[in-house]
Design an enzyme around this catalytic site. Sequence first.
Site, PDB file in Angstrom:
ATOM      1  N   LYS A   1       2.494 -12.210   7.481  1.00  0.00           N
ATOM      2  CA  LYS A   1       1.227 -11.484   7.038  1.00  0.00           C
ATOM      3  C   LYS A   1       0.675 -12.252   6.094  1.00  0.00           C
ATOM      4  CE  LYS A   1       0.464  -6.998   4.449  1.00  0.00           C
ATOM      5  NZ  LYS A   1      -0.907  -6.766   4.481  1.00  0.00           N
TER       6      LYS A   1
ATOM      7  N   ASN B   1       0.830  -1.091  -0.041  1.00  0.00           N
ATOM      8  CA  ASN B   1      -0.182  -0.005  -0.062  1.00  0.00           C
ATOM      9  C   ASN B   1       0.751   1.471   0.057  1.00  0.00           C
ATOM     10  OD1 ASN B   1      -1.830  -2.122   1.955  1.00  0.00           O
ATOM     11  ND2 ASN B   1      -2.726  -0.931   0.222  1.00  0.00           N
TER      12      ASN B   1
END
Lengths: 296, 296, 296, 296
Positions: free
Chosen positions: C166, C47
């Site tokens: 993650k 992101n």
Amino acid sequence: MTNLAGLYPPIPTPFDADERIDFTKLEANLQYWTSQPLDGVVMPGSNSEAAFLSQSERIEVWEHTAPVLKAAGKRFIAGTGAETTAETIHLTTLAAEMGAVATLVLPPYFYKASLTHDALVAHYRAVADASPIPVLLYNVPAFTGVDFALATFLALADHPQIVGVKDSSSNVVKMVEVLAERPDFQVFAGTGSALLPFLSVGAVGGIMALANVAAAPLRALMNAYQDGDIATARRIQHAVSGLNSAITARFGVSGLKYAMDQIGIYGGPTRRPLLPLGAPARAEIDRLLAHVQAAT
Amino acid sequence: MTNLAGLYPPIPTPFDADERIDFTKLEANLQYWTSQPLDGVVMPGSNSEAAFLSQSERIEVWEHTAPVLKAAGKRFIAGTGAETTAETIHLTTLAAEMGAVATLVLPPYFYKASLTHDALVAHYRAVADASPIPVLLYNVPAFTGVDFALATFLALADHPQIVGVKDSSSNVVKMVEVLAERPDFQVFAGTGSALLPFLSVGAVGGIMALANVAAAPLRALMNAYQDGDIATARRIQHAVSGLNSAITARFGVSGLKYAMDQIGIYGGPTRRPLLPLGAPARAEIDRLLAHVQAAT
Amino acid sequence: MTNLAGLYPPIPTPFDADERIDFTKLEANLQYWTSQPLDGVVMPGSNSEAAFLSQSERIEVWEHTAPVLKAAGKRFIAGTGAETTAETIHLTTLAAEMGAVATLVLPPYFYKASLTHDALVAHYRAVADASPIPVLLYNVPAFTGVDFALATFLALADHPQIVGVKDSSSNVVKMVEVLAERPDFQVFAGTGSALLPFLSVGAVGGIMALANVAAAPLRALMNAYQDGDIATARRIQHAVSGLNSAITARFGVSGLKYAMDQIGIYGGPTRRPLLPLGAPARAEIDRLLAHVQAAT
Amino acid sequence: MTNLAGLYPPIPTPFDADERIDFTKLEANLQYWTSQPLDGVVMPGSNSEAAFLSQSERIEVWEHTAPVLKAAGKRFIAGTGAETTAETIHLTTLAAEMGAVATLVLPPYFYKASLTHDALVAHYRAVADASPIPVLLYNVPAFTGVDFALATFLALADHPQIVGVKDSSSNVVKMVEVLAERPDFQVFAGTGSALLPFLSVGAVGGIMALANVAAAPLRALMNAYQDGDIATARRIQHAVSGLNSAITARFGVSGLKYAMDQIGIYGGPTRRPLLPLGAPARAEIDRLLAHVQAAT
């Protein structure tokens, strides 16, 4: 080894407004196809809504198809793939009895993860062992989600009764690798836009939806190629590619049936859940049919 | 709206050495399952080799299944998905007549590219309109290659007769989004390792292969979760995950049937082309069954 | 083993109208994030337009990020994945020197077919051997096309310096299987809609775009879950799922940056080729931000 | 329009044992390639480990490559694709200044879901607007996960500075459709086994790993095809297909570099995480090199 080289349409199944098979229309269509420069037909294939036919409907269709082809001196290739090995053998045996000269065998595909190399090889060997007629493999991952590996093709090509493949994945690289190892394996282009590139590397023909509505230009392409007139072959290949896409990848069986209606044979409705075409798709096919006519 | 909340196994179809259905074994197995902490069974589902059953076999299985479940006060959920809308409606109506309290409807899947949002919505609405019993959607892209979009789920959830979904894709993110919009939609985890995470976001139960051989720990997990004992629920979820994987993704129906044989009910052979397990897979399942027993 | 449990946003990189990094805006944003119920930040992640930063820009961003976090007592987790093993080691060592407490390591991904289990294991072991700080794996197949297999996770979890993952694939089934074998492996939900289901099976937190703009409800969800108030946790999970989808899968980094602008921090433009949002997407995000505010 | 028709290898980057670029080896290899029946080289492409080169390394390689090619009268096509539009423009401008006659532009690929038709068209138009030299698109979904749609190809072919494409997806059907609409678009086969089928439908040459180690047979294939000797072309196409697969899909850059070592130029090691070949792969490549030598 039976030589199946040639051009074949997998022919649609005509349905009436109530989704019942219309055998009169089927026979009329067969009269048309046998008048075209085709070597026979495949029935049923993906374009026949084979997935929508019951076992008894499939057999009934064969009963109507086989005599017309025989009378016309054309080859009847039966589609006999089913989810189980036993049912595939049963249908194959039956088709042979009814006059099929070869069978095009879709693989089982529901239990994809279990359909390993070993499982596919065991399945097709069992079918070929039992089959009185030559077997063509049918690779169409867009519908089945099963894509034959090179090693699977090569293992199966060892069987004397497995003589070739219809490859609708258009994986020309894999076909080159198959033909490099097995130059006699009878490879058929599975879609109209792959015909010339497949021929260039050793394919022997095509089994393709487009042959239902454009047999003449496809035959002209094959003739030009065999005469060494690659420029003409290429020109035709370009000319038919838009129509080919419209009646297969873009608009599916509904597109093919609409195109049939436009050239004067019976397409009619599909069975549900397939939907009829909207106006833009119909206009697009009209345009592409005209383009083929003008350009070939 | 019919509340179907609970735990259900999609039960395997028992075959004898000649691949024929063994109804005696089926009834014996049903006696076992009705004695377990299950709310009913689904028949047939993917684990039932549904893709390998003819229409008449499917109906015959229902004839044997329905009375046993009724006598035991358990729910009979019928698997009625077929490639055509018409056949799906036919099977659904029949199943309702035979006592099914709901139907789990696999989508058509051969003509993937044509099975757009519009086509799926039209198909399921036609089925639900005709269905006398509540409809559960069945999303299992690993087998079908069709993965329901969020918008498709939401459009179908509007229909009063479409009450929920078995999601075997384990796409918990999509299920959160469905439940955020439709908190009353009855979501079922479609595989044993997704049970707790699905419950945590609002699922009402599970329809899963693992329930055939591990109903007690799965029920204990559900009870612990409902009692707010998330630690116990998590411990059980971890304990069963290896076995779950072995009898689904890793070894398929062959793995599930082998596990059934090991716990004392009848698994038996699959139909071909599915292959029997090799020794390493069998040993792995033995180990995992022992692990579940020790840990739960 | 370093306990990294908690909630972290992978923070966007602010660009000015000429696509240059605006470090003043970055520091202002960091003041905001350090005021929120977050345990630190990850920089750069997907992101952050990490794929758009040069090596020197990445380091410059760290120089501005590290001191702000240190002053605020928050953790700085560095994104250090690169296409080569050597560059990944170089960046990891550097990040550790600059104060990172851990590193989140995206795998190499261009040569997908060559990134076998063996290649991934050798790569990550070399990185972990050289790393002065704990390593988190980063699985995000939607961007990389590389999806860690269970066996790869388990092999890497053996390394003392590889402490967790993650997982942005939201494959909750695989995570259950990892945690069943390695209950201490620190699993982080990689997207906001997977937080509660991941927590339910043993995840220790989240590293997610949504934490940039909705830290408070995500923290409330985590607190409710830890207090055993699963109903509240579920309610929040549902409430944020639409916004989560909009700023990730649906509208990407452009969506996230727009949402940041709306809550009063600096989002600004992306670098090209990412496109700015159209009016319908902006209206949709406005609506979803209001929904989160109303519902949580 | 610049005519780029011909045969080009994307040349590997030589590394020493410490993974540093060995420019002496690079120049020696260039002497070899300029002596072969090639029209130039592409540098860097996927086979050059382009994803592993820093910006400054890429430029340094150009500094060494351009003069050798110029002296030999061969074309230098630069690989200038990068994740951002700005960086792609920067590299393209630089390459043109350094003597590149054209550029092969890999698309951005990390943010796959955001790289819509509109985003790709805007990106390439911006690059082409800024480029002093003709632009070739580069479609290689196996590495990028981005597969240009027909409509994207056609929209981009409208730009006067976008003159063609290297298609490594071997999607011959799509290329037929492109060429049917744009017969002057310069299509290059992107892998050695697709050369003849691509030529048959109107491609103007090949940009392929195989040209590094088998320029002579590939040139002979092209000559035979142009002379209308399709049988010879086909024979060569079959003969090289096994080697082509080994140095691309099967064993990747490690395979290609090993083959280079075997024919007497410098292959050397790859950068990590790519792994060196094991003995079976080496033996397989030995066998396939001998086969090409014997058969062509």
